[in-house]
Enzyme design. Sequence first.
Site, PDB file in Angstrom:
ATOM      1  N   ARG A  29      44.102  35.776  43.046  1.00 31.71           N
ATOM      2  CA  ARG A  29      44.087  36.926  42.116  1.00 31.71           C
ATOM      3  C   ARG A  29      45.073  36.680  40.970  1.00 31.71           C
ATOM      4  NH1 ARG A  29      40.593  40.381  41.081  1.00 31.71           N
ATOM      5  NH2 ARG A  29      40.357  41.056  43.254  1.00 31.71           N
ATOM      6  N   ARG A  77      35.085  29.162  42.193  1.00 28.92           N
ATOM      7  CA  ARG A  77      36.489  29.520  42.444  1.00 28.92           C
ATOM      8  C   ARG A  77      36.845  29.506  43.931  1.00 28.92           C
ATOM      9  NH1 ARG A  77      37.330  36.043  41.438  1.00 28.92           N
ATOM     10  NH2 ARG A  77      35.586  36.777  42.689  1.00 28.92           N
ATOM     11  N   HIS A  87      38.102  33.239  33.461  1.00 29.45           N
ATOM     12  CA  HIS A  87      38.446  34.660  33.673  1.00 29.45           C
ATOM     13  C   HIS A  87      39.965  34.834  33.567  1.00 29.45           C
ATOM     14  CE1 HIS A  87      38.870  38.415  35.817  1.00 29.45           C
ATOM     15  NE2 HIS A  87      37.646  38.434  36.308  1.00 29.45           N
ATOM     16  N   ASP A 108      36.070  47.621  31.249  1.00 28.58           N
ATOM     17  CA  ASP A 108      35.294  46.504  31.797  1.00 28.58           C
ATOM     18  C   ASP A 108      34.096  46.300  30.878  1.00 28.58           C
ATOM     19  OD1 ASP A 108      34.274  44.559  33.395  1.00 28.58           O
ATOM     20  OD2 ASP A 108      34.123  45.777  35.220  1.00 28.58           O
ATOM     21  N   GLU A 117      38.308  37.245  28.764  1.00 29.23           N
ATOM     22  CA  GLU A 117      37.593  36.163  29.440  1.00 29.23           C
ATOM     23  C   GLU A 117      36.646  35.442  28.475  1.00 29.23           C
ATOM     24  OE1 GLU A 117      35.933  37.841  33.070  1.00 29.23           O
ATOM     25  OE2 GLU A 117      37.454  39.412  33.022  1.00 29.23           O
TER      26      GLU A 117
HETATM   27  C1  BG6 Z   1      35.765  41.125  35.750  1.00 24.81           C
HETATM   28  C2  BG6 Z   1      34.524  41.954  35.915  1.00 24.81           C
HETATM   29  O1  BG6 Z   1      35.464  40.002  35.006  1.00 24.81           O
HETATM   30  O2  BG6 Z   1      36.256  40.737  37.027  1.00 24.81           O
HETATM   31  C3  BG6 Z   1      34.880  43.172  36.755  1.00 24.81           C
HETATM   32  O3  BG6 Z   1      33.998  42.320  34.661  1.00 24.81           O
HETATM   33  C4  BG6 Z   1      35.471  42.731  38.088  1.00 24.81           C
HETATM   34  O4  BG6 Z   1      33.715  43.961  36.951  1.00 24.81           O
HETATM   35  C5  BG6 Z   1      36.662  41.828  37.807  1.00 24.81           C
HETATM   36  O5  BG6 Z   1      35.864  43.872  38.819  1.00 24.81           O
HETATM   37  C6  BG6 Z   1      37.363  41.297  39.052  1.00 24.81           C
HETATM   38  O6  BG6 Z   1      36.480  40.639  39.900  1.00 24.81           O
HETATM   39  P1  BG6 Z   1      36.982  40.041  41.265  1.00 24.81           P
HETATM   40  O7  BG6 Z   1      35.775  39.555  42.003  1.00 24.81           O
HETATM   41  O8  BG6 Z   1      37.908  38.900  40.935  1.00 24.81           O
HETATM   42  O9  BG6 Z   1      37.686  41.153  41.978  1.00 24.81           O
END
Ligand code: BG6
Length: 299
Positions: free
Chosen positions: A73, A99, A167, A212, A271
């Site tokens: 994360r 990932r 991302h 978002d 992103e």
């Molecule tokens: C973003 C999406 O890129 O990633 C969101 O647009 C999503 O909708 C977020 O909640 C996080 O995703 P994840 O799978 O890493 O929790």
Amino acid sequence: MTTSHELNARFSCDGLRFEDAPNGLVRALIETPQAQGEVYLHGAHITRFQPAGHAPVLFLSEKSQFAPDKPIRGGVPLCFPWFGPRADDQSAPMHGLARLVEWEVESVNCDETATQIVLRYAPTTKPYPAWPTCQLRYAISFGAALQMRFEVKNVGEKAFAFEEALHTYFQVGDVRQIEIEGLGETRFLDKTRNLQEDTQFHRAFGISGETDRIYLDTQAACTIHDAVYNRKILVSKENSATTVVWNPWSAKAAAMPDFGDDEWQKMVCIETCNVNKCEVELQPGDKHVMTAKIDSERL
Ligand code: BG6
């Protein structure tokens, strides 16, 4: 899996070394006069970029899990070959498999201005039934700027379509006090309103709630103006037709097990991607390269 010891013996370079991380993961640590950085082979995941004399540029959650079957994360999750949930399989992992898999080191290169690591993923057995027949290469360069170059090559006999995203989570002083510039006059799909289409008219905008958005048909660079950290972060890109802006805000943050309840205040994702209506179609033998460059400037 190759050990950090074997990798250090194979790829020698002053500014980069491999080390063991918890739960059997391996990471590369970059330490040069220009910058400090960190990349996990798990997911080819960049978790740190800090140019000399600057605060860390990337946000990494204190609650992140570092486990072979979980995404990290923060930093820069690499999303491929789909983005978000998979349309025809709700049980497939969010944001694809790239990932979550173990990447190999192809090369390491250091010079006076930057240290580059090139990772590749070309599995002999598919990690998911609908995985396209492709070779992935990801070159990450740590210098005064962070540069990412993600290459997808179709090595099969059929064309395929894919989505991709770098991302990137940015660390900010207070998300309520930043301005994002570069997406003026741009249409976007709002994921908080069922993908309703809207237009961002203003040149710059702030974040004041869950955000978002998939900005469509934009190759523009974006700037984060951070009044608390007194800095600007510039995200420039090539061959990327969409930009996603994401902040979960308080309720979503509280529902995420690998994210601190208050951490939404300290991050924003900008992103670099090709997603949704702007997915990429790749013919046999062809390759597609998307790049992003991150610069940080003190004010
Ligand atoms: C973003 C999406 O890129 O990633 C969101 O647009 C999503 O909708 C977020 O909640 C996080 O995703 P994840 O799978 O890493 O929790």
